[in-house]
Motif scaffolding. Structure first.
Motif, PDB file in Angstrom:
ATOM      1  N   ARG A  51      38.641  35.412  45.303  1.00 36.76           N
ATOM      2  CA  ARG A  51      37.634  35.327  44.835  1.00 36.76           C
ATOM      3  C   ARG A  51      36.224  35.268  44.310  1.00 36.76           C
ATOM      4  N   LEU A 105      41.431  44.144  32.998  1.00 37.57           N
ATOM      5  CA  LEU A 105      40.968  44.028  34.153  1.00 37.57           C
ATOM      6  C   LEU A 105      42.719  42.831  34.554  1.00 37.57           C
ATOM      7  N   ALA A 176      40.673  40.549  42.843  1.00 39.50           N
ATOM      8  CA  ALA A 176      39.963  39.870  42.195  1.00 39.50           C
ATOM      9  C   ALA A 176      39.301  40.974  41.047  1.00 39.50           C
ATOM     10  N   ARG A 177      39.299  41.216  39.729  1.00 39.62           N
ATOM     11  CA  ARG A 177      38.787  41.812  39.213  1.00 39.62           C
ATOM     12  C   ARG A 177      37.310  41.930  38.217  1.00 39.62           C
ATOM     13  N   PHE A 178      36.544  42.462  38.104  1.00 37.84           N
ATOM     14  CA  PHE A 178      35.779  42.169  37.362  1.00 37.84           C
ATOM     15  C   PHE A 178      34.620  44.050  36.413  1.00 37.84           C
ATOM     16  N   ASP A 474      40.910  34.652  38.072  1.00 39.11           N
ATOM     17  CA  ASP A 474      39.469  35.042  38.427  1.00 39.11           C
ATOM     18  C   ASP A 474      38.711  33.933  37.871  1.00 39.11           C
ATOM     19  N   ALA A 478      33.350  35.995  37.429  1.00 36.06           N
ATOM     20  CA  ALA A 478      34.033  37.466  37.418  1.00 36.06           C
ATOM     21  C   ALA A 478      33.806  37.181  36.141  1.00 36.06           C
ATOM     22  N   ARG A 479      34.740  36.684  35.432  1.00 35.46           N
ATOM     23  CA  ARG A 479      34.436  36.027  33.577  1.00 35.46           C
ATOM     24  C   ARG A 479      33.104  36.512  33.174  1.00 35.46           C
TER      25      ARG A 479
END
Length: 803
Positions: A51, A105, A176-178, A474, A478-479
């Motif tokens: 996270r 994402l 985890a992507r952002f 997410d 991140a969001r």
């Protein structure tokens, strides 16, 4: 400058070498790794979850820190320990199309390149345990690892987690992507001329015209099945009290808008001009009712929402008064527009095909907002925030007058499947879709990113499958990053047209205070940096209304999630038809001023609440069914409340013209116009007494009748509205008549006439000294001879005879 180019070339070559080395490392490691564990929602096969807890800075500018720092947490969510838990940052190329704002994402990770080596988080991570990490990297650098960002844009960043589960081999376990928005590239660091020359400012030659709707809405809270004029009002729960109180969801949204438009924060009013409050009239009606005191159902169970079940006093009256006063003050200094009532599904409304209900949901909403807030809201616009624009919605809006529909632009299959070029961005130019309706589209990818921000992320039903990425995996940070990057993407793409953008979050937006502040700060920064200029909502409407040409079809209607079933639609159509019929018969109560329309208005609004898109798509039909069941029972009770009092015995009519006594009862809070229907047997004539205005309470009534028989009969009596809708239960009366009737009356008159004629004839003959022929057939009376009489009497009679 020559030296600078040389250094950049060296950095470029070093990056290529680093990529080759990383690739070789991956190849060498491949035979030892277990099968790849796909990133997604934790479940079977998931061992750890990563996270993102903070990104600093959240938006990179020419004046921000030149180093990106990401802090996060790795948690063991599997069924075994994981050893050698390591993380590293990776970056993909800048987003080239709006579809890529979502597709980047999720799915494959091939487009991401590592920035630096793995950093060990924990030598061993037991089940349920977690470990924190901090990763840092320069935005760009002449030497050493960096993100290698040289131009403004929106860049996908990935945190990769590797580890070795017990009984397994080393593998990529999660990521985890952002999105990292880069409005401007900061200098490397320091103050030398070469360092400052490395700074890259954004291209502000083609600023976008930006408009943002700021929603103030909530799911329906008023208890169903309660007619107007009922005090205190009843709510299904007291969650709205918490939402309106300081720190609550609606307080956060209102506070953020208040702060962003304050004169000392926004001295030139640019942010205020670009913002417009999108207010749900149902929320205003509810909060306004709360200010006068209210009660809450004791149980959240659907059966406990029936009128008459136990309640307790609500706790949010003071919070409602304060929040509504603040909103009134804010509405007087900025744009306000109305959403459809209770965020009702306009497509379902058109399937119901009730013009009155459709007008309440769209055309009449601005009047409610103006009345409660004491302001003049923006007219001529319909905000469709949570669903796709369909042909049925177009037909509904066309029937209610000219309007501009702010709705999600259509996303073609090609645009959803790839993010390779900006040519695949949806068309955001306004276009006429009927002679009365023009659409002002917003980007669905941006709308989906905004909807994913906050504590309760949602996937709008207008979102294409490619935009529906997993959200719970997410973190909220991140969001939030994804939302900020999506807001800025178009302004950082000078070649993308048109240079306009409407930011439309979902109507029931669940933002934390930090989220709301970051989003409005980004909006202000975009304007002050020259990337955007404010475009008030009235200007959007005026520009759309100027669109000419033949209407273009919307396209095939999609099969969206949360579509209301035909059964729900037919139930609403049936009940609202009955309710309109009853309402047309109701009049105003002179004592209270309550009108029939006001009395039944909450029940019509309940129909719209049943069709609310604020509820989760997977339970919308279930909640609609529960609400409609209660409303249907209440409408049935209203019809049953107007009835004829059953005497329970029999009536005896003394004469053929004796009236029929009745008693009517109106259990409603307003008078009602009724007609009496008496089903009389042959020989009984009933005078039509016409239309009766029946006030609340009891009303004795005498119905003129005429009876031509002597017997006991059954008479059926019923009540109807002037349009023929039955009210209450019909009553069967037992009536006994002592009347002679017309036949017996005629016989009596005939006999009397004959008697008078005979008597007159006898008298006529007697006056004339003539014998009556009726006496001719009579025998002569016998003559007395005096036999057997005394002698003195006999002699006396002889003397009299002689004389």
């Amino acid at each position: 400058m020559t030296m600078l180019r040389l250094r950049r070339a060296v950095v470029s070559r070093l990056a290529v070498v680093a990529g080759i080395v990383a690739g070789l490392g991956t190849l060498l490691m491949a035979p030892m790794t277990a099968p790849h564990v796909a990133a997604g929602e934790p479940g079977s096969g998931s061992f750890v979850q990563v996270r993102v807890d903070q990104v600093t800075p959240d938006v990179v500018t020419t004046t921000s820190e030149p180093v990106i720092t990401v802090t996060g947490t790795v948690t063991n969510v599997g069924d075994r320990a994981v050893r050698d838990v390591m993380v590293r940052l990776e970056r993909a190329t800048a987003i080239a199309s709006s579809a890529g704002l979502r597709s980047a994402l999720d799915g494959a990770t091939d487009q991401y390149e590592p920035i630096a080596d793995f950093v060990t988080v924990a030598a061993e991570l037991q089940r349920g345990h977690h470990a924190g990490f901090t990763l840092s990297a320069p935005v760009h650098s002449l030497a050493g690892p960096s993100l290698a960002i040289e131009q403004p844009g929106v860049y996908p960043v990935l945190v990769n987690v590797n580890g070795t589960p017990d009984y397994g081999a080393p593998a990529r376990l999660d990521n985890a992507r952002f999105l990292l928005p880069v409005m401007g590239v900061p200098p490397y660091g320091g103050s030398s001329a070469d360092t400052l020359a490395s700074m890259v400012a954004p291209d502000t030659s083609k600023p976008i015209q930006i408009t943002m709707l700021w929603p103030l809405a909530d799911r329906p809270r008023l208890a169903p099945g309660v007619p107007g004029g009922t005090h205190p009002v009843r709510l299904v729960d007291d969650e709205l009290a918490t939402s309106l109180a300081p720190g609550g969801r609606l307080d956060v949204l209102l506070s953020a808008a208040e702060f962003a438009t304050r004169h000392d924060v926004d001295p030139d009013g640019a942010v205020g001009r670009s913002l417009c409050l999108a207010v749900d009239p149902d929320l205003l009606v509810t909060v306004n009712a709360m200010t006068g005191g209210y009660v809450v159902s004791d149980s959240p169970d659907s059966t406990a929402q029936q009128p008459g079940t136990p309640t307790h006093p609500g706790t949010g009256q003071a919070a409602a008064v304060l929040w509504l006063d603040r909103l009134r003050a804010l509405a007087h200094r900025m744009c306000v527009a109305s959403t459809p009532y209770a965020q009702a599904d306009l497509d379902a409304l058109q399937r119901i095909n009730d013009p009155g209900l459709s007008a309440i949901a769209t055309r009449d909403t601005s009047d409610i907002v103006d009345k409660i807030l004491g302001t003049s809201s923006t007219r001529g616009v319909t905000l469709i925030a949570d669903g796709p624009l369909t042909n049925r919605i177009t037909d509904l809006l066309s029937a209610n007058g000219a309007t501009v529909a702010v709705a999600a632009a259509g996303f073609s299959e090609r645009a959803s499947a790839t993010s390779a070029t900006a040519d695949h961005a949806p068309d955001l130019a306004p276009r006429r879709i009927s002679p009365q309706v023009v659409t002002a589209p917003f980007d669905p990818a941006v709308g989906a990113a905004l909807a994913a921000a906050g504590a309760q992320p949602v996937i709008p039903t207008y979102a294409d499958a490619a935009l529906a990425i997993p959200l719970q995996h997410d973190s909220s940070i991140a969001r939030r990053q994804d939302a900020l990057g999506s807001m800025l993407w178009r302004s950082l793409q000078p070649g993308v047209a048109p240079r306009t953008q409407i930011l439309m979050p979902p109507a029931s937006w669940s933002l934390q205070a930090d989220d709301a502040q970051a989003i409005l700060t980004t909006l202000a920064t975009t304007i002050r940096s020259g990337l955007a200029v404010p475009r008030p909502l009235p200007a959007v409407i005026a520009h759309a209304e100027a669109v000419t040409g033949a209407p273009q079809p919307v396209g095939p209607d999609p099969d969206v999630r949360g579509r209301f079933t035909d059964d729900i639609v037919s139930q609403v159509a049936f009940q609202v038809g009955r309710l309109w019929g009853l309402t047309s018969a109701l009049t105003a109560d002179p004592r209270t001023g309550l009108t029939g329309a006001q009395y039944t208005a909450p029940l019509r609004e309940d129909m719209l609440r049943a069709l609310s898109q604020s509820e989760p798509p997977d339970i919308r039909n279930e909640l609609a069914q529960q609400r409609l069941a209660i409303v249907g029972d209440t409408i049935g009770d209203l019809f049953a409340a107007v009835t004829i009092v059953n005497p329970g015995g029999s009536y005896t009519l003394a004469t053929e013209h004796s009236p029929l006594p009745l008693a009517l009862h109106n259990g409603l809070a307003v008078p009602i116009r009724v007609r009496l229907n008496v089903d009389a047997p042959p020989g009984m004539t009933v005078t039509d007494i016409g239309e009766i205005e029946l006030p609340p309470g009891y009303l004795p009534l005498r119905v003129p009748i005429e009876v031509n028989f002597t017997q006991r009969v059954a008479v059926d009596v019923s009540l109807h509205t002037p349009d023929g809708l039955p009210l209450g239960e019909p009553v069967r009366l037992s009536v006994h008549s002592n009347a002679y009737g017309k036949v017996l009356f005629a016989i009596t008159l005939t006999a009397a006439g004959v008697l008078i004629a005979l008597a007159g004839r006898r008298l006529w003959h007697r006056f004339r000294g003539q014998p009556d022929r009726a006496d001719f057939d009579r025998p002569e009376p016998p003559v007395a001879t005096g036999a057997g009489l005394p002698d003195d009497i006999d002699n006396r009679m002889d003397e009299e005879h002689r004389v």
